[in-house]
Design a protein around this motif. Structure first.
Motif, PDB file in Angstrom:
ATOM      1  N   ASP A   5      48.368  40.680  55.820  1.00  0.00           N
ATOM      2  CA  ASP A   5      47.329  40.047  56.633  1.00  0.00           C
ATOM      3  C   ASP A   5      45.972  40.169  55.949  1.00  0.00           C
ATOM      4  O   ASP A   5      45.164  39.239  55.985  1.00  0.00           O
ATOM      5  N   ARG A   6      45.724  41.330  55.337  1.00  0.00           N
ATOM      6  CA  ARG A   6      44.446  41.538  54.668  1.00  0.00           C
ATOM      7  C   ARG A   6      44.304  40.604  53.475  1.00  0.00           C
ATOM      8  O   ARG A   6      43.240  40.022  53.239  1.00  0.00           O
ATOM      9  N   ASP A   7      45.422  40.417  52.719  1.00  0.00           N
ATOM     10  CA  ASP A   7      45.386  39.514  51.568  1.00  0.00           C
ATOM     11  C   ASP A   7      45.141  38.080  52.003  1.00  0.00           C
ATOM     12  O   ASP A   7      44.363  37.351  51.377  1.00  0.00           O
ATOM     13  N   ARG A   8      45.817  37.672  53.110  1.00  0.00           N
ATOM     14  CA  ARG A   8      45.603  36.314  53.612  1.00  0.00           C
ATOM     15  C   ARG A   8      44.159  36.104  54.041  1.00  0.00           C
ATOM     16  O   ARG A   8      43.556  35.057  53.778  1.00  0.00           O
ATOM     17  N   HIS A   9      43.628  37.110  54.711  1.00  0.00           N
ATOM     18  CA  HIS A   9      42.247  37.017  55.172  1.00  0.00           C
ATOM     19  C   HIS A   9      41.308  36.925  53.980  1.00  0.00           C
ATOM     20  O   HIS A   9      40.362  36.137  53.976  1.00  0.00           O
ATOM     21  N   PHE A  10      41.605  37.700  52.937  1.00  0.00           N
ATOM     22  CA  PHE A  10      40.777  37.677  51.733  1.00  0.00           C
ATOM     23  C   PHE A  10      40.836  36.314  51.058  1.00  0.00           C
ATOM     24  O   PHE A  10      39.815  35.746  50.652  1.00  0.00           O
ATOM     25  N   HIS A  59      46.134  27.939  40.818  1.00  0.00           N
ATOM     26  CA  HIS A  59      45.474  28.207  42.096  1.00  0.00           C
ATOM     27  C   HIS A  59      45.192  26.850  42.744  1.00  0.00           C
ATOM     28  O   HIS A  59      44.298  26.115  42.326  1.00  0.00           O
ATOM     29  N   VAL A  60      45.966  26.486  43.767  1.00  0.00           N
ATOM     30  CA  VAL A  60      45.886  25.164  44.362  1.00  0.00           C
ATOM     31  C   VAL A  60      45.380  25.252  45.791  1.00  0.00           C
ATOM     32  O   VAL A  60      45.690  26.198  46.526  1.00  0.00           O
ATOM     33  N   LEU A  61      44.598  24.257  46.183  1.00  0.00           N
ATOM     34  CA  LEU A  61      44.074  24.145  47.550  1.00  0.00           C
ATOM     35  C   LEU A  61      44.425  22.763  48.094  1.00  0.00           C
ATOM     36  O   LEU A  61      44.379  21.773  47.373  1.00  0.00           O
ATOM     37  N   VAL A  69      43.843  23.723  54.841  1.00  0.00           N
ATOM     38  CA  VAL A  69      45.157  23.811  55.465  1.00  0.00           C
ATOM     39  C   VAL A  69      46.129  24.652  54.649  1.00  0.00           C
ATOM     40  O   VAL A  69      47.070  25.235  55.199  1.00  0.00           O
ATOM     41  N   PHE A  70      45.925  24.718  53.315  1.00  0.00           N
ATOM     42  CA  PHE A  70      46.875  25.466  52.493  1.00  0.00           C
ATOM     43  C   PHE A  70      46.196  25.951  51.219  1.00  0.00           C
ATOM     44  O   PHE A  70      45.382  25.241  50.618  1.00  0.00           O
ATOM     45  N   GLU A  71      46.546  27.176  50.809  1.00  0.00           N
ATOM     46  CA  GLU A  71      46.068  27.718  49.537  1.00  0.00           C
ATOM     47  C   GLU A  71      47.172  28.565  48.924  1.00  0.00           C
ATOM     48  O   GLU A  71      47.869  29.307  49.617  1.00  0.00           O
ATOM     49  N   GLN A  72      47.331  28.434  47.619  1.00  0.00           N
ATOM     50  CA  GLN A  72      48.330  29.237  46.912  1.00  0.00           C
ATOM     51  C   GLN A  72      47.768  29.663  45.561  1.00  0.00           C
ATOM     52  O   GLN A  72      47.298  28.853  44.778  1.00  0.00           O
ATOM     53  N   GLU A  75      51.686  34.388  43.786  1.00  0.00           N
ATOM     54  CA  GLU A  75      52.592  34.663  44.902  1.00  0.00           C
ATOM     55  C   GLU A  75      51.862  34.732  46.240  1.00  0.00           C
ATOM     56  O   GLU A  75      52.501  34.862  47.282  1.00  0.00           O
ATOM     57  N   GLN A  76      50.552  34.666  46.210  1.00  0.00           N
ATOM     58  CA  GLN A  76      49.768  34.723  47.442  1.00  0.00           C
ATOM     59  C   GLN A  76      49.656  33.322  48.048  1.00  0.00           C
ATOM     60  O   GLN A  76      49.294  32.366  47.362  1.00  0.00           O
ATOM     61  N   ARG A  77      49.951  33.234  49.346  1.00  0.00           N
ATOM     62  CA  ARG A  77      49.898  31.950  50.039  1.00  0.00           C
ATOM     63  C   ARG A  77      49.205  32.105  51.382  1.00  0.00           C
ATOM     64  O   ARG A  77      49.329  33.142  52.033  1.00  0.00           O
TER      65      ARG A  77
END
Length: 272
Positions: A5-10, A59-61, A69-72, A75-77
């Motif tokens: 959750d912290r990584d997603r928030h970051f 690194h795609v947005l 709506v989406f970021e990758q 391995e972080q999504r």
């Protein structure tokens, strides 16, 4: 879980910072237009290798004019709540230059303009490089069927978001609710629920009309116009086939002809 959750928030905050602080390439006026039926899998096209070389990290947005709506990144999504579990950019294809966004179970609420970007980090400066604009539209399913009495009508729901099936008779203006997801009282009628479908067994003439599958917002997922035809019971008349002409038939005919000629000859001699 707290770390994820912290990584997603970051990632989310990092993206908002990029959106606000980094200059993007100018956007083309005409987007790519795509259209998919509700409940299907939509693919929003995106190719980045033609515009970028030697990107150290993919690194795609993906964003709409209103929100990310989406970021990758590796391995972080991260994906927006209304798209949770429905978005994906396959990592192996991303490294090959394909940043296309897969959108599963597409809904009417997904309609709109989407923009894709690749984030590059060069000389300590992060830059958002525009890749593609995509205009997504979604349409409902339409069918016209003709079936016989006693047959079973199978109505496909198309999406887990399908919530109701309603019916309007051919000579009626009233819509009658036949099925509601999870409502046992309504579903005690002739409609049977199976995986992804509802079935109306033993069709009658008065089942002719229009059937609609509706989503949670009351929007039409599919429309089926059904005509039930009476199957006439016809008596089978035995078909008499001509017997094939064989040798026995030929011989019998020849014998009769000879007898007939002899009788005529005897009659003529008697008269003479």
């Amino acid at each position: 879980m707290h770390g994820i959750d912290r990584d997603r928030h970051f990632i989310h905050l990092h993206c908002l910072w990029i959106v606000g602080c980094v200059t993007s390439s100018s956007l083309p006026s005409v987007p790519v237009s795509i259209s998919f039926p509700v409940g299907s899998q939509a693919i929003l096209p995106c190719k980045w290798k033609s515009q970028l070389d030697n990107v150290p990290v993919c690194h795609v947005l993906w964003q709409t004019p209103d929100e990310l709506v989406f970021e990758q990144k590796g391995e972080q999504r991260w994906q927006a709540r209304e798209f949770e579990g429905r978005l994906e950019v396959p990592e192996e294809k991303l490294w090959e230059g394909d940043c296309s966004l897969i959108l599963r179970d597409v809904q009417f609420g997904d309609v709109g303009l989407y923009e894709s970007f690749i984030v590059v980090n060069r000389t300590r400066i992060k830059k958002r490089v525009f890749i593609q604009r995509v205009q997504l539209s979604v349409y409902d399913h339409k069918f016209k069927l003709s079936m016989g009495m006693g047959e079973d009508l199978v109505l496909k729901l198309h999406t887990p978001q399908a919530m109701r099936v309603v019916f309007q008779g051919r000579n009626s203006r009233e819509w009658k609710v036949l099925w509601v997801r999870g409502d046992e009282k309504v579903n005690r009628g002739r409609l049977e629920e199976a995986e992804g479908v509802v079935v109306l067994r033993g069709l009658r003439i008065d089942n002719s009309g229009t059937y609609k599958v509706l989503d949670s917002l009351g929007l039409s997922v599919s429309t089926v116009k059904l005509t039930v035809e009476e199957v006439a019971k016809t008596q089978k008349i035995p078909h008499i086939q001509d017997k094939p002409v064989g040798k026995s038939t030929v011989y019998r005919s020849s014998s009769l002809l000879i007898v007939f000629v002899l009788l005529i000859s005897l009659l003529i001699q008697h008269l003479l």
